[in-house]
Every structure is written in C-alpha cells, then in structure tokens.
Scaffold this motif. Structure first.
Motif, PDB file in Angstrom:
ATOM      1  N   LEU A   1      28.444  30.614 -26.056  1.00  0.00           N
ATOM      2  CA  LEU A   1      29.362  31.835 -26.359  1.00  0.00           C
ATOM      3  C   LEU A   1      30.790  31.829 -26.017  1.00  0.00           C
ATOM      4  CD1 LEU A   1      26.527  34.425 -25.232  1.00  0.00           C
ATOM      5  CD2 LEU A   1      27.371  34.196 -27.493  1.00  0.00           C
ATOM      6  N   VAL A   2      30.835  30.587 -24.845  1.00  0.00           N
ATOM      7  CA  VAL A   2      32.403  30.405 -24.196  1.00  0.00           C
ATOM      8  C   VAL A   2      33.145  29.577 -25.506  1.00  0.00           C
ATOM      9  CG1 VAL A   2      33.602  28.962 -23.019  1.00  0.00           C
ATOM     10  CG2 VAL A   2      31.732  30.416 -22.007  1.00  0.00           C
ATOM     11  N   ALA A   3      32.259  28.737 -26.070  1.00  0.00           N
ATOM     12  CA  ALA A   3      32.899  27.983 -27.064  1.00  0.00           C
ATOM     13  C   ALA A   3      33.307  28.762 -28.430  1.00  0.00           C
ATOM     14  CB  ALA A   3      31.739  26.890 -27.572  1.00  0.00           C
ATOM     15  N   LYS A   4      32.457  29.561 -28.771  1.00  0.00           N
ATOM     16  CA  LYS A   4      32.939  30.589 -29.833  1.00  0.00           C
ATOM     17  C   LYS A   4      33.861  31.468 -29.627  1.00  0.00           C
ATOM     18  CE  LYS A   4      31.504  30.955 -33.082  1.00  0.00           C
ATOM     19  NZ  LYS A   4      32.284  30.368 -34.420  1.00  0.00           N
ATOM     20  N   LEU A   5      33.862  31.913 -28.331  1.00  0.00           N
ATOM     21  CA  LEU A   5      35.136  32.842 -28.080  1.00  0.00           C
ATOM     22  C   LEU A   5      36.358  32.078 -27.816  1.00  0.00           C
ATOM     23  CD1 LEU A   5      34.484  35.625 -25.318  1.00  0.00           C
ATOM     24  CD2 LEU A   5      34.663  35.701 -27.920  1.00  0.00           C
ATOM     25  N   GLN A   6      36.340  30.761 -27.838  1.00  0.00           N
ATOM     26  CA  GLN A   6      37.543  29.818 -27.448  1.00  0.00           C
ATOM     27  C   GLN A   6      38.114  29.763 -28.949  1.00  0.00           C
ATOM     28  OE1 GLN A   6      36.033  26.267 -25.422  1.00  0.00           O
ATOM     29  NE2 GLN A   6      36.808  27.382 -23.459  1.00  0.00           N
ATOM     30  N   GLU A   7      37.624  30.083 -29.971  1.00  0.00           N
ATOM     31  CA  GLU A   7      37.940  29.832 -31.351  1.00  0.00           C
ATOM     32  C   GLU A   7      39.114  31.110 -31.358  1.00  0.00           C
ATOM     33  OE1 GLU A   7      35.375  30.065 -34.435  1.00  0.00           O
ATOM     34  OE2 GLU A   7      34.057  28.703 -33.333  1.00  0.00           O
ATOM     35  N   LEU A   8      38.925  32.230 -30.677  1.00  0.00           N
ATOM     36  CA  LEU A   8      40.086  33.179 -30.567  1.00  0.00           C
ATOM     37  C   LEU A   8      40.972  33.020 -29.461  1.00  0.00           C
ATOM     38  CD1 LEU A   8      37.988  36.326 -31.549  1.00  0.00           C
ATOM     39  CD2 LEU A   8      39.841  35.291 -32.958  1.00  0.00           C
ATOM     40  N   TYR A   9      40.403  32.978 -28.361  1.00  0.00           N
ATOM     41  CA  TYR A   9      41.086  32.851 -27.005  1.00  0.00           C
ATOM     42  C   TYR A   9      40.966  31.355 -26.433  1.00  0.00           C
ATOM     43  CZ  TYR A   9      40.060  37.763 -28.108  1.00  0.00           C
ATOM     44  OH  TYR A   9      39.810  39.253 -28.490  1.00  0.00           O
ATOM     45  N   PRO A  10      41.719  30.417 -26.440  1.00  0.00           N
ATOM     46  CA  PRO A  10      41.644  29.067 -25.965  1.00  0.00           C
ATOM     47  C   PRO A  10      41.197  29.184 -24.580  1.00  0.00           C
ATOM     48  CG  PRO A  10      43.614  29.326 -27.366  1.00  0.00           C
ATOM     49  CD  PRO A  10      43.138  30.542 -27.240  1.00  0.00           C
TER      50      PRO A  10
ATOM     51  N   ASP B   1      36.440  31.879 -20.772  1.00  0.00           N
ATOM     52  CA  ASP B   1      35.667  31.499 -20.050  1.00  0.00           C
ATOM     53  C   ASP B   1      34.193  32.206 -19.851  1.00  0.00           C
ATOM     54  OD1 ASP B   1      36.356  33.446 -18.515  1.00  0.00           O
ATOM     55  OD2 ASP B   1      37.296  32.545 -16.772  1.00  0.00           O
ATOM     56  N   ILE B   2      33.608  32.041 -18.713  1.00  0.00           N
ATOM     57  CA  ILE B   2      32.175  32.742 -18.864  1.00  0.00           C
ATOM     58  C   ILE B   2      32.130  34.200 -18.455  1.00  0.00           C
ATOM     59  CG2 ILE B   2      31.731  32.045 -16.527  1.00  0.00           C
ATOM     60  CD1 ILE B   2      28.544  31.763 -17.426  1.00  0.00           C
ATOM     61  N   GLU B   3      33.438  34.564 -17.717  1.00  0.00           N
ATOM     62  CA  GLU B   3      33.868  35.826 -17.247  1.00  0.00           C
ATOM     63  C   GLU B   3      34.044  36.550 -18.430  1.00  0.00           C
ATOM     64  OE1 GLU B   3      32.888  36.727 -14.366  1.00  0.00           O
ATOM     65  OE2 GLU B   3      32.251  35.213 -13.657  1.00  0.00           O
ATOM     66  N   LEU B   4      35.014  35.981 -19.184  1.00  0.00           N
ATOM     67  CA  LEU B   4      35.454  36.665 -20.442  1.00  0.00           C
ATOM     68  C   LEU B   4      34.238  37.117 -21.558  1.00  0.00           C
ATOM     69  CD1 LEU B   4      37.625  38.076 -22.381  1.00  0.00           C
ATOM     70  CD2 LEU B   4      37.873  35.821 -23.444  1.00  0.00           C
ATOM     71  N   VAL B   5      33.449  36.129 -21.462  1.00  0.00           N
ATOM     72  CA  VAL B   5      31.987  36.119 -22.293  1.00  0.00           C
ATOM     73  C   VAL B   5      31.213  37.556 -21.786  1.00  0.00           C
ATOM     74  CG1 VAL B   5      29.800  35.054 -22.850  1.00  0.00           C
ATOM     75  CG2 VAL B   5      31.721  33.967 -23.288  1.00  0.00           C
ATOM     76  N   LYS B   6      31.195  37.332 -20.445  1.00  0.00           N
ATOM     77  CA  LYS B   6      30.265  38.522 -19.953  1.00  0.00           C
ATOM     78  C   LYS B   6      31.083  39.932 -20.143  1.00  0.00           C
ATOM     79  CE  LYS B   6      27.777  35.744 -16.579  1.00  0.00           C
ATOM     80  NZ  LYS B   6      27.583  35.408 -15.034  1.00  0.00           N
ATOM     81  N   ARG B   7      32.137  39.894 -20.024  1.00  0.00           N
ATOM     82  CA  ARG B   7      32.936  41.165 -20.352  1.00  0.00           C
ATOM     83  C   ARG B   7      32.739  41.610 -21.709  1.00  0.00           C
ATOM     84  NH1 ARG B   7      37.236  39.104 -17.147  1.00  0.00           N
ATOM     85  NH2 ARG B   7      38.525  38.699 -19.009  1.00  0.00           N
ATOM     86  N   LYS B   8      32.939  40.513 -22.690  1.00  0.00           N
ATOM     87  CA  LYS B   8      32.686  40.866 -23.941  1.00  0.00           C
ATOM     88  C   LYS B   8      31.470  41.333 -24.381  1.00  0.00           C
ATOM     89  CE  LYS B   8      36.529  39.837 -26.095  1.00  0.00           C
ATOM     90  NZ  LYS B   8      37.216  40.927 -26.808  1.00  0.00           N
ATOM     91  N   ILE B   9      30.279  40.833 -23.825  1.00  0.00           N
ATOM     92  CA  ILE B   9      28.841  41.309 -23.964  1.00  0.00           C
ATOM     93  C   ILE B   9      28.807  42.811 -23.276  1.00  0.00           C
ATOM     94  CG2 ILE B   9      26.443  41.021 -23.216  1.00  0.00           C
ATOM     95  CD1 ILE B   9      27.200  37.867 -23.352  1.00  0.00           C
ATOM     96  N   ASN B  10      29.252  43.052 -22.177  1.00  0.00           N
ATOM     97  CA  ASN B  10      29.340  44.532 -21.559  1.00  0.00           C
ATOM     98  C   ASN B  10      29.878  45.301 -22.674  1.00  0.00           C
ATOM     99  OD1 ASN B  10      27.605  44.257 -19.312  1.00  0.00           O
ATOM    100  ND2 ASN B  10      29.329  43.568 -17.927  1.00  0.00           N
ATOM    101  N   ALA B  11      31.116  44.969 -23.112  1.00  0.00           N
ATOM    102  CA  ALA B  11      31.753  45.955 -24.075  1.00  0.00           C
ATOM    103  C   ALA B  11      30.945  46.253 -25.210  1.00  0.00           C
ATOM    104  CB  ALA B  11      33.276  45.471 -24.127  1.00  0.00           C
TER     105      ALA B  11
END
Length: 78
Positions: A44-53, A56-66
C-alpha cells in the motif's frame, strides 16, 4: 490529468487493501501475523508513493481510516 491519476491510484489502493485480508478481516488467519501485515502495508505504501513520493505507513493508515469513515458515512445515508 492529476485528478484522473489520483482517482486511478486510489482505486488501485482500495483494490490492494481489499485483497489484503490480513489488514481488515479479523477472522483471517493472518490478521495477527505482523510479518504478513507488514508486507501488505508495504504494498500500500508503494502504491501511495505513486502520488506522494514521501508516503509512509502512517499516511497509509490515515488514508485507510479516511476511506472507512467515508464508507460508513455513505452507508448511513442509504
């Protein structure tokens, strides 16, 4: 366009999340397996890094929660 790419990446993010049952399915045999969950989060981090270089895992967890929050909100509307 940026919006289209963002939508595409988030669609793929959701698909990956859905396929990684260790992250959300409490009855999954892998739910308590930290190694498997860590690998799932890495995808999931790798996927998000396509948008947000710097994603990290914290951003992933925030996205999932949202996403979960918005999903529940939509369910209540129905």
């Amino acid at each position: 366009s940026t919006k289209t790419m963002e939508r595409q990446v988030m669609q793929e993010f959701i698909e990956i999340y859905h396929s990684e049952q260790s992250l959300w399915k409490v009855r999954s045999s892998h739910y308590n397996n930290k190694t498997i969950k860590s690998m799932a989060y890495s995808r999931l981090v790798a996927k998000l890094q396509e948008l947000y270089p710097n994603a990290d895992i914290e951003l992933v967890k925030r996205k999932i929660n949202a996403l979960r929050t918005n999903y529940r909100k939509e369910l209540r509307k129905a």
